[in-house]
Design a protein around this motif. Structure first.
Motif, PDB file in Angstrom:
ATOM      1  N   THR A  29      -5.143 -23.467 -15.398  1.00 47.32           N
ATOM      2  CA  THR A  29      -5.498 -22.886 -16.696  1.00 47.32           C
ATOM      3  C   THR A  29      -6.691 -21.951 -16.531  1.00 47.32           C
ATOM      4  O   THR A  29      -7.446 -22.050 -15.559  1.00 47.32           O
ATOM      5  CB  THR A  29      -5.875 -23.975 -17.723  1.00 47.32           C
ATOM      6  N   ARG A  30      -6.858 -21.067 -17.506  1.00 54.77           N
ATOM      7  CA  ARG A  30      -8.018 -20.170 -17.472  1.00 54.77           C
ATOM      8  C   ARG A  30      -9.314 -20.942 -17.654  1.00 54.77           C
ATOM      9  O   ARG A  30     -10.334 -20.586 -17.081  1.00 54.77           O
ATOM     10  CB  ARG A  30      -7.899 -19.114 -18.572  1.00 54.77           C
ATOM     11  N   SER A  31      -9.262 -22.014 -18.430  1.00 54.61           N
ATOM     12  CA  SER A  31     -10.490 -22.787 -18.627  1.00 54.61           C
ATOM     13  C   SER A  31     -10.913 -23.471 -17.325  1.00 54.61           C
ATOM     14  O   SER A  31     -12.111 -23.581 -17.043  1.00 54.61           O
ATOM     15  CB  SER A  31     -10.326 -23.806 -19.755  1.00 54.61           C
ATOM     16  N   LEU A  32      -9.958 -23.912 -16.498  1.00 52.41           N
ATOM     17  CA  LEU A  32     -10.311 -24.483 -15.194  1.00 52.41           C
ATOM     18  C   LEU A  32     -10.893 -23.407 -14.281  1.00 52.41           C
ATOM     19  O   LEU A  32     -11.838 -23.664 -13.519  1.00 52.41           O
ATOM     20  CB  LEU A  32      -9.095 -25.123 -14.531  1.00 52.41           C
ATOM     21  N   ALA A  33     -10.350 -22.205 -14.352  1.00 48.17           N
ATOM     22  CA  ALA A  33     -10.883 -21.088 -13.569  1.00 48.17           C
ATOM     23  C   ALA A  33     -12.311 -20.775 -14.014  1.00 48.17           C
ATOM     24  O   ALA A  33     -13.195 -20.555 -13.186  1.00 48.17           O
ATOM     25  CB  ALA A  33      -9.994 -19.865 -13.720  1.00 48.17           C
ATOM     26  N   ASP A  38     -18.217 -21.018 -13.305  1.00 47.23           N
ATOM     27  CA  ASP A  38     -19.507 -21.494 -13.813  1.00 47.23           C
ATOM     28  C   ASP A  38     -20.139 -22.505 -12.863  1.00 47.23           C
ATOM     29  O   ASP A  38     -21.362 -22.609 -12.776  1.00 47.23           O
ATOM     30  CB  ASP A  38     -19.353 -22.103 -15.205  1.00 47.23           C
ATOM     31  N   GLY A  39     -19.308 -23.266 -12.154  1.00 51.33           N
ATOM     32  CA  GLY A  39     -19.800 -24.266 -11.213  1.00 51.33           C
ATOM     33  C   GLY A  39     -20.206 -23.692  -9.869  1.00 51.33           C
ATOM     34  O   GLY A  39     -20.604 -24.422  -8.968  1.00 51.33           O
ATOM     35  N   GLY A  40     -20.076 -22.384  -9.691  1.00 54.01           N
ATOM     36  CA  GLY A  40     -20.508 -21.751  -8.448  1.00 54.01           C
ATOM     37  C   GLY A  40     -19.492 -21.846  -7.323  1.00 54.01           C
ATOM     38  O   GLY A  40     -19.823 -21.661  -6.157  1.00 54.01           O
ATOM     39  N   LYS A  41     -18.241 -22.119  -7.636  1.00 55.58           N
ATOM     40  CA  LYS A  41     -17.219 -22.255  -6.609  1.00 55.58           C
ATOM     41  C   LYS A  41     -16.537 -20.933  -6.266  1.00 55.58           C
ATOM     42  O   LYS A  41     -15.769 -20.864  -5.332  1.00 55.58           O
ATOM     43  CB  LYS A  41     -16.181 -23.283  -7.045  1.00 55.58           C
ATOM     44  N   LYS A  50     -19.669 -14.084 -12.764  1.00 57.96           N
ATOM     45  CA  LYS A  50     -19.461 -14.590 -14.126  1.00 57.96           C
ATOM     46  C   LYS A  50     -17.984 -14.460 -14.434  1.00 57.96           C
ATOM     47  O   LYS A  50     -17.291 -13.612 -13.875  1.00 57.96           O
ATOM     48  CB  LYS A  50     -20.285 -13.772 -15.122  1.00 57.96           C
ATOM     49  N   PRO A  51     -17.455 -15.294 -15.362  1.00 61.92           N
ATOM     50  CA  PRO A  51     -16.037 -15.226 -15.696  1.00 61.92           C
ATOM     51  C   PRO A  51     -15.607 -13.865 -16.226  1.00 61.92           C
ATOM     52  O   PRO A  51     -14.464 -13.459 -16.072  1.00 61.92           O
ATOM     53  CB  PRO A  51     -15.852 -16.295 -16.775  1.00 61.92           C
ATOM     54  N   SER A  52     -16.524 -13.130 -16.815  1.00 62.95           N
ATOM     55  CA  SER A  52     -16.178 -11.837 -17.409  1.00 62.95           C
ATOM     56  C   SER A  52     -16.200 -10.685 -16.406  1.00 62.95           C
ATOM     57  O   SER A  52     -15.876  -9.560 -16.769  1.00 62.95           O
ATOM     58  CB  SER A  52     -17.130 -11.521 -18.551  1.00 62.95           C
ATOM     59  N   ILE A  63     -13.308 -18.576  -2.474  1.00 65.67           N
ATOM     60  CA  ILE A  63     -12.879 -19.584  -3.443  1.00 65.67           C
ATOM     61  C   ILE A  63     -12.928 -20.960  -2.787  1.00 65.67           C
ATOM     62  O   ILE A  63     -12.266 -21.180  -1.774  1.00 65.67           O
ATOM     63  CB  ILE A  63     -11.448 -19.277  -3.928  1.00 65.67           C
ATOM     64  N   ARG A  64     -13.721 -21.852  -3.367  1.00 66.16           N
ATOM     65  CA  ARG A  64     -13.832 -23.214  -2.842  1.00 66.16           C
ATOM     66  C   ARG A  64     -13.031 -24.153  -3.731  1.00 66.16           C
ATOM     67  O   ARG A  64     -13.291 -24.254  -4.927  1.00 66.16           O
ATOM     68  CB  ARG A  64     -15.300 -23.625  -2.801  1.00 66.16           C
ATOM     69  N   GLN A  65     -12.043 -24.834  -3.124  1.00 65.27           N
ATOM     70  CA  GLN A  65     -11.223 -25.799  -3.844  1.00 65.27           C
ATOM     71  C   GLN A  65     -11.127 -27.058  -3.000  1.00 65.27           C
ATOM     72  O   GLN A  65     -10.676 -27.019  -1.862  1.00 65.27           O
ATOM     73  CB  GLN A  65      -9.817 -25.263  -4.087  1.00 65.27           C
ATOM     74  N   ASP A  66     -11.532 -28.185  -3.571  1.00 66.04           N
ATOM     75  CA  ASP A  66     -11.529 -29.464  -2.863  1.00 66.04           C
ATOM     76  C   ASP A  66     -12.249 -29.325  -1.522  1.00 66.04           C
ATOM     77  O   ASP A  66     -13.395 -28.984  -1.472  1.00 66.04           O
ATOM     78  CB  ASP A  66     -10.104 -29.984  -2.683  1.00 66.04           C
TER      79      ASP A  66
END
Length: 143
Positions: A29-33, A38-41, A50-52, A63-66
């Motif tokens: 979702t966009r909110s997860l993105a 916002d979390g610096g990942k 920034k998201p914008s 991109i940091r995931q897990d």
């Protein structure tokens, strides 16, 4: 008059980075993105974003995931979320990033490295041991 469909939307000149991450299927979702940004990942050319922030072709994202960290270069823009094969056309992962991810995955599989996975939260006694271990390793004293 009917609007023609393009392979990749050419009219998507200005796309927010959170929307692009969603369209490229890095997040469900966009909110997860947005939370990840916002979390610096998410970093763009070594800087937090920034998201914008506007996504642009040629932009390098980390991109940091897990456990994994990917470095990708944006090759196309799209505001629509499509299937995974089409989403993979929106970016290319750098060779160094692929090699590092494969190396870290092999280390995790072999049990090497600093990867400790627990099935529960530490209790009071375990927390004391953790804090003592950190104090010894950081300060060099046991108190």
């Amino acid at each position: 008059m009917s609007k023609q469909k393009h392979d990749h939307d050419d009219d998507d000149d200005k796309i927010r980075i959170d929307k692009w991450l969603w369209a490229a299927r890095f997040y469900k979702t966009r909110s997860l993105a947005k939370q990840a940004i916002d979390g610096g990942k998410i970093h763009c050319d070594g800087q937090r974003v920034k998201p914008s922030k506007e996504a642009a072709i040629g932009l390098e994202l980390t991109i940091r995931q897990d456990w994994d960290e990917k470095t990708v270069v944006i090759t196309a823009l799209s505001a629509q979320r499509r299937g995974a094969p089409e989403a993979m056309l929106l970016y290319t992962e750098t060779e160094a990033s692929k090699a590092l991810r494969e190396k870290r995955a092999a280390e995790r599989k072999a049990g090497l490295g600093n990867f400790i996975v627990s099935d529960h939260r530490p209790n009071k006694k375990e927390r004391r041991h953790i804090h003592r271990f950190q104090r010894i390793n950081l300060l060099g004293t046991e108190d």
